[in-house]
Design a protein around this motif. Structure first.
Motif, mmCIF file in Angstrom:
data_model
loop_
_atom_site.group_PDB
_atom_site.id
_atom_site.type_symbol
_atom_site.label_atom_id
_atom_site.label_comp_id
_atom_site.label_asym_id
_atom_site.label_seq_id
_atom_site.Cartn_x
_atom_site.Cartn_y
_atom_site.Cartn_z
ATOM 1 N N PHE A 139 -18.256 19.568 -48.213
ATOM 2 C CA PHE A 139 -19.005 20.673 -48.803
ATOM 3 C C PHE A 139 -18.116 21.925 -48.865
ATOM 4 O O PHE A 139 -18.034 22.596 -49.892
ATOM 5 N N GLY A 140 -17.460 22.203 -47.747
ATOM 6 C CA GLY A 140 -16.603 23.387 -47.688
ATOM 7 C C GLY A 140 -15.523 23.334 -48.749
ATOM 8 O O GLY A 140 -15.256 24.316 -49.449
ATOM 9 N N ASN A 141 -14.929 22.163 -48.903
ATOM 10 C CA ASN A 141 -13.841 22.032 -49.860
ATOM 11 C C ASN A 141 -14.334 22.065 -51.309
ATOM 12 O O ASN A 141 -13.861 22.844 -52.128
ATOM 13 N N VAL A 142 -15.322 21.228 -51.609
ATOM 14 C CA VAL A 142 -15.748 21.082 -52.994
ATOM 15 C C VAL A 142 -16.532 22.308 -53.465
ATOM 16 O O VAL A 142 -16.305 22.819 -54.560
ATOM 17 N N VAL A 143 -17.434 22.807 -52.635
ATOM 18 C CA VAL A 143 -18.308 23.879 -53.081
ATOM 19 C C VAL A 143 -17.662 25.246 -52.894
ATOM 20 O O VAL A 143 -17.767 26.114 -53.748
ATOM 21 N N LYS A 144 -16.953 25.413 -51.778
ATOM 22 C CA LYS A 144 -16.444 26.753 -51.486
ATOM 23 C C LYS A 144 -14.923 26.867 -51.552
ATOM 24 O O LYS A 144 -14.368 27.919 -51.259
ATOM 25 N N GLY A 145 -14.282 25.774 -51.884
ATOM 26 C CA GLY A 145 -12.829 25.836 -52.034
ATOM 27 C C GLY A 145 -12.064 26.073 -50.744
ATOM 28 O O GLY A 145 -10.935 26.562 -50.767
ATOM 29 N N VAL A 146 -12.657 25.738 -49.601
ATOM 30 C CA VAL A 146 -11.886 25.835 -48.351
ATOM 31 C C VAL A 146 -10.819 24.741 -48.391
ATOM 32 O O VAL A 146 -11.147 23.568 -48.587
ATOM 33 N N PRO A 147 -9.556 25.107 -48.240
ATOM 34 C CA PRO A 147 -8.504 24.089 -48.410
ATOM 35 C C PRO A 147 -8.659 22.920 -47.430
ATOM 36 O O PRO A 147 -8.864 23.136 -46.237
ATOM 37 N N SER A 148 -8.545 21.704 -47.944
ATOM 38 C CA SER A 148 -8.659 20.513 -47.095
ATOM 39 C C SER A 148 -7.672 20.560 -45.940
ATOM 40 O O SER A 148 -7.963 20.100 -44.836
ATOM 41 N N GLU A 149 -6.487 21.092 -46.214
ATOM 42 C CA GLU A 149 -5.458 21.110 -45.169
ATOM 43 C C GLU A 149 -5.934 21.869 -43.925
ATOM 44 O O GLU A 149 -5.562 21.531 -42.810
ATOM 45 N N LEU A 185 -14.516 27.724 -39.046
ATOM 46 C CA LEU A 185 -13.521 27.821 -40.127
ATOM 47 C C LEU A 185 -14.220 28.168 -41.445
ATOM 48 O O LEU A 185 -13.773 29.033 -42.205
ATOM 49 N N TYR A 186 -15.338 27.476 -41.661
ATOM 50 C CA TYR A 186 -16.097 27.719 -42.884
ATOM 51 C C TYR A 186 -16.483 29.191 -42.979
ATOM 52 O O TYR A 186 -16.317 29.835 -44.021
ATOM 53 N N GLU A 187 -16.972 29.726 -41.857
ATOM 54 C CA GLU A 187 -17.379 31.134 -41.847
ATOM 55 C C GLU A 187 -16.204 32.059 -42.086
ATOM 56 O O GLU A 187 -16.288 33.017 -42.844
ATOM 57 N N GLU A 188 -15.117 31.708 -41.416
ATOM 58 C CA GLU A 188 -13.931 32.548 -41.520
ATOM 59 C C GLU A 188 -13.449 32.640 -42.975
ATOM 60 O O GLU A 188 -13.160 33.717 -43.487
ATOM 61 N N VAL A 189 -13.393 31.484 -43.643
ATOM 62 C CA VAL A 189 -12.846 31.482 -45.004
ATOM 63 C C VAL A 189 -13.832 32.039 -46.027
ATOM 64 O O VAL A 189 -13.453 32.768 -46.938
ATOM 65 N N THR A 190 -15.121 31.698 -45.871
ATOM 66 C CA THR A 190 -16.069 32.078 -46.925
ATOM 67 C C THR A 190 -16.789 33.388 -46.620
ATOM 68 O O THR A 190 -17.389 33.986 -47.509
ATOM 69 N N GLY A 191 -16.775 33.796 -45.363
ATOM 70 C CA GLY A 191 -17.517 34.992 -44.990
ATOM 71 C C GLY A 191 -19.020 34.761 -44.959
ATOM 72 O O GLY A 191 -19.799 35.705 -44.962
ATOM 73 N N GLU A 192 -19.442 33.489 -44.967
ATOM 74 C CA GLU A 192 -20.871 33.180 -44.914
ATOM 75 C C GLU A 192 -21.084 32.148 -43.819
ATOM 76 O O GLU A 192 -20.153 31.432 -43.459
ATOM 77 N N THR A 193 -22.330 32.042 -43.336
ATOM 78 C CA THR A 193 -22.588 30.930 -42.420
ATOM 79 C C THR A 193 -22.858 29.680 -43.249
ATOM 80 O O THR A 193 -23.299 29.768 -44.402
ATOM 81 N N PHE A 194 -22.597 28.545 -42.650
ATOM 82 C CA PHE A 194 -22.797 27.281 -43.372
ATOM 83 C C PHE A 194 -24.284 27.122 -43.688
ATOM 84 O O PHE A 194 -25.118 27.299 -42.812
ATOM 85 N N PRO A 195 -24.630 26.791 -44.931
ATOM 86 C CA PRO A 195 -26.056 26.715 -45.272
ATOM 87 C C PRO A 195 -26.744 25.552 -44.558
ATOM 88 O O PRO A 195 -26.363 24.400 -44.750
ATOM 89 N N SER A 196 -27.763 25.889 -43.766
ATOM 90 C CA SER A 196 -28.442 24.808 -43.052
ATOM 91 C C SER A 196 -29.613 24.262 -43.867
ATOM 92 O O SER A 196 -30.103 23.170 -43.591
#
Ligand code: ADP
Ligand code: MG
Ligand code: MG
Length: 867
Positions: A139-149, A185-196
């Motif tokens: 989700f992080g990668n596809v939806v928010k572009g958080v790098p897979s690496e 990590l998700y929060e750090e990169v996107t500035g949002e909390t992961f959608p629950s």
């Protein structure tokens, strides 16, 4: 408009609307196969979303909600809550398959609550954490572009801390801590909390899949494969089944036949206790499918039966994705499998034999381009290669090139004209441009169905995958084996037919034509309206042409016979001669040599036509260039030699000099001004014919660069009168002309009065029709013209139908009218180009003639044109 279809509502002929994946899933549901339930949001919805944005999805959402309710009742699970939470995958699916290019998200619907519920539902806490961490990453990668690496490096760290090598060795506790770190990590990169909220997850995932239609890699893929940009992708929402539930679960990919060589045998790979992309990602090297017979024998049998059934249903080789959940097999996708050219041929021939498809269908499945690929190189069987490693033979053929580790660099070097082999631990869809630029591909990880392998087969590039004993140091730019080291820029050879990796540049040779390919080419000949002949100047050419299935020689260029080392000086004597006697003397010597050549060719072509063209190039081509002569004169002078001969040659060269030789003293103009030259050639032809009483001769004499009736009449008269010098033999021959000047095309009717056949010389005809010099134009401005869209492609590669083609049509019509039985063919380079062959077919030509190596391609093109 209906934008959402349950699988039970669709079928395989709805690919444009439901995408390939959705349409085939629906079809499999119809067939009663075990497919997890789901629904498809259509490509139309995608297109509207891409145009109108998120509001459109809002308007569609009620349909998605009701579809999901139906999914809940079908599965007995609930979306977003326990005790049995429903998880789904959100999968892209374009009308034309673009393997791995677009995005998919698994395990959607998880949050802290549903994770606990899932753990309880299946009684496996570790599994639930594993599913959760996968979901957050995807989700992080596809939806928010958080790098897979970023995710991968955390994962690696956790593995290292735990002292384990592979993901599935991580325990529940480790995975739980991993999830925590992923979430931050998700929060750090996107500035949002992961959608629950699963509904928000779903909504964003659907939009992200729509958006993935326009990623750079998807666009590149479409460009390479000529796929329409305006189709959009469908989105499939599918109830999850779990391959990561332990030792009796797993996931895999298989082909109903071997996609590399076509053998009829289940072919593919699987991983126990794994999910989704694990198999194709090339991260863990999977087990070959054959081992399923040992690990899960019943599943193997069921899979085999399913593959068979799908083949019979879709009448083609299938590429099947499956998952086993606690001993139950689910089919998650089927599609027509991509295959190498070798496999395409074998599969088509065998399916025709099996009665699955008819002959025309089989023929239609092998493109002329694939035939071309089959004629690509293999490693010269006479050489002893320095094998440094062995991997899987993932895509056949051999490639030689310099080692490159970076796809961008592969493109840059290829643009400079270097041959490169792209070397990677594994490839991802983002590397597609590098794969395209490289001559060959080598990966140290992955299997036969990994990304690199699939793409390479599609592109017809040799590929060795999973060469596990080489290690690749991307940062240091080194490729290491146990005892050797290679660096960027070193030459390497990959043999995708055997899996060998070889040091250095290995000589390549042309393959022979397999029995299956011969069968297919025979079918093509049967279907075709026009024949394929070859251009050939020597007995060896003739032999090769015949073995490739040519039905005649359409162009034997006699001047090439004078280029041989022992003949060149004699030819020069002829050119430099100052008197007729002197010239005649040289010509007499040449005549003996020509006779020898013709005898060889006529014998090889026993029973088939041979068109001999009389001397065409301007005479100065047989003399050294003037600066070269000046140099030699100076050298000879200072060494004290006699320079009179050289001076004589120089003055002759000067007198022959022309500003524009292409439009100058050449072709039949030579034969008319120096009748003794053509006379010699004609006599040599008749001498050869007379000396071959046992050969079934079909000799045709062709005049180059004719454009007036006067020329044609005079030349015809010349041949006939020489023929009358041979009363004893019954010489039967034809006299005809090339059509390679616009005037000749226009005056075809009067040329046909003396010419018994025409042959379009489309190289010169293109030059003279367009006023473009081929030799200069390609290097100067043609690229610019093509880039600006003025020409779709160079008219020297693909025949210019609108201009040159119209001249041909005029000549064809006028020639046939004047002489109804006139034979008309083409002998320019275009004769071997599939698109141009199709045009020749539509004109109604009798044959195309091309280089011997292109004969199989042209045969296929001729067959295709008639389908
Ligand atoms: P691609 O088009 O890249 O192949 P897919 O949509 O086929 O992407 O998904 C990739 C893989 O994810 C599938 O091959 C399958 O292994 C896994 N997968 C997708 N949906 C599900 C599902 N509902 N249950 C289990 N695995 C799934
Ligand atoms: Mg898939
Ligand atoms: Mg010509």
């Amino acid at each position: 408009i209906k934008y959402v279809y349950d699988f039970s509502e669709g079928s395989s002929d709805m690919k444009a609307l439901l995408g390939g994946k959705g349409a085939n899933l629906a079809q499999m549901v119809k067939e009663g196969l075990a497919v997890p339930p789901g629904f498809t949001v259509t490509t139309e919805a995608c297109l509207r979303y891409l145009e109108e944005g998120r509001e459109f999805v809002q308007s569609l959402w009620i349909d998605v909600e009701t579809a999901l309710e139906r999914l809940e009742s079908q599965t007995g699970r609930t979306f977003g809550s326990g005790p049995e939470p429903l998880l789904v995958s959100v999968r892209s699916g374009a009308p034309i398959s673009m393997p791995g290019m677009m995005d998919t998200i698994l395990n959607l619907g998880l949050n802290d609550d549903t994770r606990s519920a899932l753990a309880e539902m299946v009684g496996d806490d570790r599994f639930a954490w594993d599913s959760y961490r996968r979901f957050i990453q995807m989700f992080g990668n596809v939806v928010k572009g958080v790098p897979s690496e970023r995710f991968e490096s955390i994962l690696e760290e956790v593995r290292r801390n735990k002292g384990v090598a592979l993901d599935h060795q991580l325990d529940a506790e480790a995975l739980a801590s991993l999830v925590k770190r992923y979430l931050s990590l998700y929060e750090e990169v996107t500035g949002e909390t992961f959608p629950s909220d699963p509904w928000i997850q779903l909504r964003e995932a659907v939009e992200a899949v729509f958006d993935s239609w326009n990623t750079a890699r998807a666009k590149t893929y479409r460009k390479i494969h000529g796929i329409d940009d305006s189709m959009g992708t469908a989105v499939n929402v599918v109830a999850m089944v779990y391959g990561n539930l332990g030792g009796d679960s797993g996931t895999g990919v298989c082909f109903s036949r071997n996609p590399a060589d076509g053998e009829k045998k289940l072919y593919g790979e699987f991983l126990v206790n794994a999910q989704g992309e694990d198999v194709v990602a090339g991260i863990r090297t999977p087990q070959p499918i054959g081992e399923l017979t040992r690990v899960m024998p019943e599943i193997f049998e069921e899979l085999k039966a399913t593959a068979d059934r799908l083949e019979r249903r879709f009448k083609d080789m299938q590429d099947i994705e499956f998952t086993v959940e606690r001993g139950k097999l689910y089919i998650l996708q089927t599609r027509t499998g991509k295959r190498s050219a070798e496999a395409a041929v074998r599969i088509a021939v065998e399916m025709e034999k099996e009665g699955l498809i008819d002959r025309n269908e089989a023929l239609g499945r092998i493109s002329p381009e694939q035939v071309e690929r089959l004629l690509h190189s293999q490693i010269d069987p006479n050489c002893v290669p320095d094998v440094i490693s062995r991997g899987l033979p993932a895509s056949p053929g051999a490639a030689v090139g310099r080692i490159v580790f970076d796809p961008d660099e592969a493109v840059a070097m290829a643009e400079k004209g270097e041959s490169v082999v792209l070397v990677r631990p594994e490839t991802t869809p983002d590397d597609i441009h590098g794969l395209y630029a490289a001559k060959g591909i080598l990966t140290s990880r992955g299997g036969m169905t990994s990304h690199a392998a699939v793409v390479a087969r599609g592109l017809g590039k040799p590929c060795v995958s999973g060469a596990e004993d080489v290690s690749i140091d991307l940062e240091g730019g080194r490729l290491l084996t146990e005892d050797r080291e290679f660096v960027k820029g070193d030459f390497i050879t990959v043999d995708g037919s055997t899996g060998r990796v070889i040091a250095g540049e290995v000589p390549l040779s042309l393959p022979s034509i397999s029995d299956e390919l011969n069968t297919v080419l025979d079918w093509a000949d049967e279907a075709a309206d026009l024949q394929v002949w070859a251009n050939g100047d020597t007995p060896e050419d003739a032999k090769r042409a015949r073995s490739f299935g040519a039905k005649g020689i359409g162009l034997c260029r006699t001047e090439h016979m004078f280029m041989a080392e022992d003949r060149f000086p004699v030819m020069q004597r002829m050119v430099v001669a100052e008197s007729l006697e002197e010239r005649q003397e040289a010509l007499d010597d040449l005549r003996a040599m020509q006779v020898e050549d013709f005898v060889g060719i006529f014998r090889e072509m026993d029973g088939l036509p041979v068109i001999v063209r009389l001397l065409d190039p301007p005479l100065h081509e047989f003399l050294p260039k003037i600066p070269e002569l000046d140099k030699r004169i100076v050298e000879a002078d200072s060494a004290g030699y006699d320079t009179s001969k050289l001076r004589k040659m120089k003055s002759r060269a000067e007198s022959l000099r022309e500003v524009n030789p292409m439009l100058g003293f050449r072709g039949c103009r030579l034969g008319i001004v120096y009748p003794e030259i053509y006379g010699m050639q004609i006599r040599a032809i008749f001498d050869a014919m007379s000396s071959l009483p046992d050969v079934n001769l079909k000799v045709e004499i062709m005049m180059p660069l004719v454009q007036t009736k006067g020329e044609m009449a005079l030349l015809r008269e010349m041949v006939d009168s020489i023929a009358s010098e041979y009363p004893q033999a019954s010489l039967s021959y034809l006299v005809g002309t090339m059509i390679e000047l616009p005037r000749a095309a226009l005056r075809a009717a009067e040329l046909a009065e003396d010419a018994e056949f025409f042959s379009f010389g489309t190289n010169d005809l293109t030059q003279t029709c367009l006023g473009l010099s081929r030799d200069d134009v390609e290097s100067k401005f043609m690229k610019e013209y093509v880039d600006k869209g003025i020409f779709p492609i160079s008219p020297f590669h693909v025949l210019d139908r609108d201009g040159v083609g119209e001249l041909m049509a005029i000549a064809f019509e006028r020639g046939r009218k004047a002489r109804p039985d006139i034979s008309i063919g083409i002998c320019g380079e275009h004769g071997g180009d599939p698109k141009s062959v199709a045009f020749c077919h539509s004109l109604g030509l009798n044959y195309v003639s091309c280089s011997p190596f292109r004969v199989p391609v042209a045969r296929m093109a001729a067959g295709w044109a008639a389908l």
